[in-house]
Design a protein around this motif. Sequence first.
Motif, PDB file in Angstrom:
ATOM      1  N   ALA A 216       0.832  -1.171   0.087  1.00  0.00           N
ATOM      2  CA  ALA A 216      -0.084   0.005   0.051  1.00  0.00           C
ATOM      3  C   ALA A 216       0.905   1.263  -0.071  1.00  0.00           C
ATOM      4  O   ALA A 216       1.892   1.433   0.667  1.00  0.00           O
ATOM      5  N   GLU A 217       0.322   2.216  -0.651  1.00  0.00           N
ATOM      6  CA  GLU A 217       1.203   3.668  -0.576  1.00  0.00           C
ATOM      7  C   GLU A 217       1.165   4.103   0.566  1.00  0.00           C
ATOM      8  O   GLU A 217       2.153   4.721   1.235  1.00  0.00           O
ATOM      9  N   GLU A 218       0.145   4.204   1.118  1.00  0.00           N
ATOM     10  CA  GLU A 218      -0.175   4.671   2.682  1.00  0.00           C
ATOM     11  C   GLU A 218      -0.154   3.760   3.740  1.00  0.00           C
ATOM     12  O   GLU A 218      -0.732   2.542   3.361  1.00  0.00           O
ATOM     13  N   ILE A 219       0.722   3.850   4.353  1.00  0.00           N
ATOM     14  CA  ILE A 219       0.910   2.718   5.464  1.00  0.00           C
ATOM     15  C   ILE A 219      -0.212   2.247   6.110  1.00  0.00           C
ATOM     16  O   ILE A 219      -0.472   1.264   6.440  1.00  0.00           O
ATOM     17  N   THR A 220      -1.257   3.280   6.405  1.00  0.00           N
ATOM     18  CA  THR A 220      -2.474   3.057   7.273  1.00  0.00           C
ATOM     19  C   THR A 220      -3.466   2.134   6.461  1.00  0.00           C
ATOM     20  O   THR A 220      -4.532   1.312   6.904  1.00  0.00           O
ATOM     21  N   ASP A 221      -2.955   1.856   5.018  1.00  0.00           N
ATOM     22  CA  ASP A 221      -3.788   0.963   4.041  1.00  0.00           C
ATOM     23  C   ASP A 221      -3.458  -0.429   3.978  1.00  0.00           C
ATOM     24  O   ASP A 221      -4.022  -1.406   3.417  1.00  0.00           O
ATOM     25  N   HIS A 222      -2.247  -0.725   4.711  1.00  0.00           N
ATOM     26  CA  HIS A 222      -2.004  -2.133   4.876  1.00  0.00           C
ATOM     27  C   HIS A 222      -2.469  -3.022   5.786  1.00  0.00           C
ATOM     28  O   HIS A 222      -2.998  -2.453   6.765  1.00  0.00           O
ATOM     29  N   GLN A 223      -2.903  -4.221   5.264  1.00  0.00           N
ATOM     30  CA  GLN A 223      -3.847  -5.066   6.280  1.00  0.00           C
ATOM     31  C   GLN A 223      -2.507  -5.944   6.781  1.00  0.00           C
ATOM     32  O   GLN A 223      -1.930  -6.862   6.235  1.00  0.00           O
ATOM     33  N   MET A 224      -2.557  -5.778   8.251  1.00  0.00           N
ATOM     34  CA  MET A 224      -1.483  -6.660   9.086  1.00  0.00           C
ATOM     35  C   MET A 224      -1.894  -8.013   9.315  1.00  0.00           C
ATOM     36  O   MET A 224      -3.016  -8.442   9.211  1.00  0.00           O
ATOM     37  N   HIS A 225      -0.992  -8.912   9.054  1.00  0.00           N
ATOM     38  CA  HIS A 225      -1.182 -10.349   9.108  1.00  0.00           C
ATOM     39  C   HIS A 225      -1.241 -10.528  11.014  1.00  0.00           C
ATOM     40  O   HIS A 225      -0.979  -9.703  11.720  1.00  0.00           O
ATOM     41  N   SER A 226      -2.197 -11.572  11.293  1.00  0.00           N
ATOM     42  CA  SER A 226      -2.264 -11.997  12.707  1.00  0.00           C
ATOM     43  C   SER A 226      -1.576 -13.287  13.253  1.00  0.00           C
ATOM     44  O   SER A 226      -1.162 -14.188  12.556  1.00  0.00           O
ATOM     45  N   GLU A 227      -0.979 -13.065  14.400  1.00  0.00           N
ATOM     46  CA  GLU A 227      -0.115 -14.235  15.031  1.00  0.00           C
ATOM     47  C   GLU A 227      -0.540 -14.436  16.430  1.00  0.00           C
ATOM     48  O   GLU A 227      -1.149 -13.563  17.226  1.00  0.00           O
ATOM     49  N   PHE A 228      -0.541 -15.598  17.091  1.00  0.00           N
ATOM     50  CA  PHE A 228      -0.946 -16.194  18.307  1.00  0.00           C
ATOM     51  C   PHE A 228      -0.038 -15.725  19.079  1.00  0.00           C
ATOM     52  O   PHE A 228       1.334 -16.010  18.863  1.00  0.00           O
ATOM     53  N   CYS A 229      -0.289 -15.156  19.998  1.00  0.00           N
ATOM     54  CA  CYS A 229       0.671 -14.697  21.420  1.00  0.00           C
ATOM     55  C   CYS A 229       0.356 -15.097  22.888  1.00  0.00           C
ATOM     56  O   CYS A 229      -0.994 -15.095  22.882  1.00  0.00           O
ATOM     57  N   MET A 230       1.073 -15.319  23.652  1.00  0.00           N
ATOM     58  CA  MET A 230       0.503 -15.538  24.981  1.00  0.00           C
ATOM     59  C   MET A 230       1.573 -15.336  26.035  1.00  0.00           C
ATOM     60  O   MET A 230       2.895 -15.363  25.893  1.00  0.00           O
ATOM     61  N   ILE A 231       0.974 -14.997  27.156  1.00  0.00           N
ATOM     62  CA  ILE A 231       1.829 -14.741  28.485  1.00  0.00           C
ATOM     63  C   ILE A 231       1.256 -15.447  29.742  1.00  0.00           C
ATOM     64  O   ILE A 231       0.005 -15.591  29.872  1.00  0.00           O
ATOM     65  N   SER A 232       2.315 -16.249  30.381  1.00  0.00           N
ATOM     66  CA  SER A 232       1.773 -16.872  31.615  1.00  0.00           C
ATOM     67  C   SER A 232       1.648 -16.383  32.690  1.00  0.00           C
ATOM     68  O   SER A 232       2.326 -14.960  32.857  1.00  0.00           O
ATOM     69  N   GLN A 233       1.220 -16.701  33.872  1.00  0.00           N
ATOM     70  CA  GLN A 233       0.924 -15.958  35.162  1.00  0.00           C
ATOM     71  C   GLN A 233       2.265 -15.729  35.618  1.00  0.00           C
ATOM     72  O   GLN A 233       2.547 -14.535  36.067  1.00  0.00           O
ATOM     73  N   GLU A 234       3.110 -16.904  35.432  1.00  0.00           N
ATOM     74  CA  GLU A 234       4.716 -16.537  36.014  1.00  0.00           C
ATOM     75  C   GLU A 234       5.428 -14.961  35.448  1.00  0.00           C
ATOM     76  O   GLU A 234       5.800 -14.482  36.075  1.00  0.00           O
ATOM     77  N   THR A 235       5.170 -15.202  34.104  1.00  0.00           N
ATOM     78  CA  THR A 235       5.655 -13.954  33.221  1.00  0.00           C
ATOM     79  C   THR A 235       4.911 -12.663  33.630  1.00  0.00           C
ATOM     80  O   THR A 235       5.747 -11.844  33.787  1.00  0.00           O
ATOM     81  N   ALA A 236       3.800 -12.764  33.588  1.00  0.00           N
ATOM     82  CA  ALA A 236       2.924 -11.520  33.952  1.00  0.00           C
ATOM     83  C   ALA A 236       3.235 -11.107  35.404  1.00  0.00           C
ATOM     84  O   ALA A 236       3.591  -9.792  35.473  1.00  0.00           O
ATOM     85  N   GLN A 237       3.547 -11.834  36.341  1.00  0.00           N
ATOM     86  CA  GLN A 237       4.072 -11.564  37.717  1.00  0.00           C
ATOM     87  C   GLN A 237       5.401 -10.729  37.575  1.00  0.00           C
ATOM     88  O   GLN A 237       5.742  -9.731  38.388  1.00  0.00           O
ATOM     89  N   LEU A 238       6.193 -11.332  36.905  1.00  0.00           N
ATOM     90  CA  LEU A 238       7.723 -10.755  36.775  1.00  0.00           C
ATOM     91  C   LEU A 238       7.671  -9.475  36.148  1.00  0.00           C
ATOM     92  O   LEU A 238       8.344  -8.267  36.447  1.00  0.00           O
TER      93      LEU A 238
END
Length: 345
Positions: A216-238
């Motif tokens: 896309a010429e304008e960056i706001t017209d770009h469609q971003m891909h999606s990816e799965f992410c996660m944070i554990s309870q231990e990491t959230a605490q840290l």
Amino acid sequence: MKTHDFYYDLPPELIAQTPLERRDSSRLMTLDRDTGAVGHHHFYEIIDFLNPGDCLVLNNSRVLPARLLGHREPTKGAVEVLLLRDKGDGLWECLTKPGRKTQAGTALSFGDGALTATVEEAMENGNKLIRFHYDGIFLEVLERLGKMPLPPYIKEELQDPERYQTVYSKINGSAAAPTAGLHFTQELLDKIAAKGVKIAYVTLHVGLGTFRPVKAEEITDHQMHSEFCMISQETAQLLNETRRAGGRLVCVGTTSCRTLESLAGEDGLFHESSAWTDIFIYPGYRFKAMDALITNFHLPESTLVMLVSAFAGREHILHAYEVAVQERYRFFSFGDAMFLASGLS
């Protein structure tokens, strides 16, 4: 804002084709995100830029040997399949070559029939839904038959597949490596921990969309891909403990950054959580979580150049990249690294 605003000129010979013999011997450019000042170091010196009480955030996703070479039945015509997303029950979203000869109903065979598959559906985006048939555990079959899916700009064969994995990779699911982490050795991580730096692990499974050019010429017209992410309870605490104590959250790679920015609350705090994220970070974005970033040098006009520009300023980034070209730094997945933070000059 235009996509071309994030272009820089890169001589092809600076694209690293193979990893260095020692992971942490790559070069490290430091960039003060406030002043734009640049410094030149080696990656093993990263410990000097981390403070006791900081938290180093690592993406522990592991790259699947997701590239399968086989043939179509009954013609025996060659086929290449790249696994993108596990849909469950042996069904995967895949990229195929040649795409026009792998329509719904096509039968595929890999490893002399040790793994077979059927194309069930051609998707609107050109990807295929393929159901695999096998005995045993699919990941073990992949380990035997699959190859590492290196980025398109790497033309050399990788001698040791583990060099496209971080030393702390743990959870299978990525189609590409979180490459900023490739510079760390276990010895360096141990030294960093001994200095009083906390180490936290998040998971984001990197998709091939990370290499998709912004058309896309304008960056706001770009469609971003999606990816799965996660944070554990231990990491959230840290992460929350670090925040409350005034330490910095230092992300290793844009994938760790995208995970924190996707899953942080508006107050900058974290809870055990997971999500599909299509967050697109470009200049003007207000960071909720990340205080410093370790990253590689990214492709011109890519979403990743836009992300680092959002964090350190477009002019500062483009100037730093210009210096990197002059100083013959190595670029992209197997290349050198940058450390972006305040107070470096």
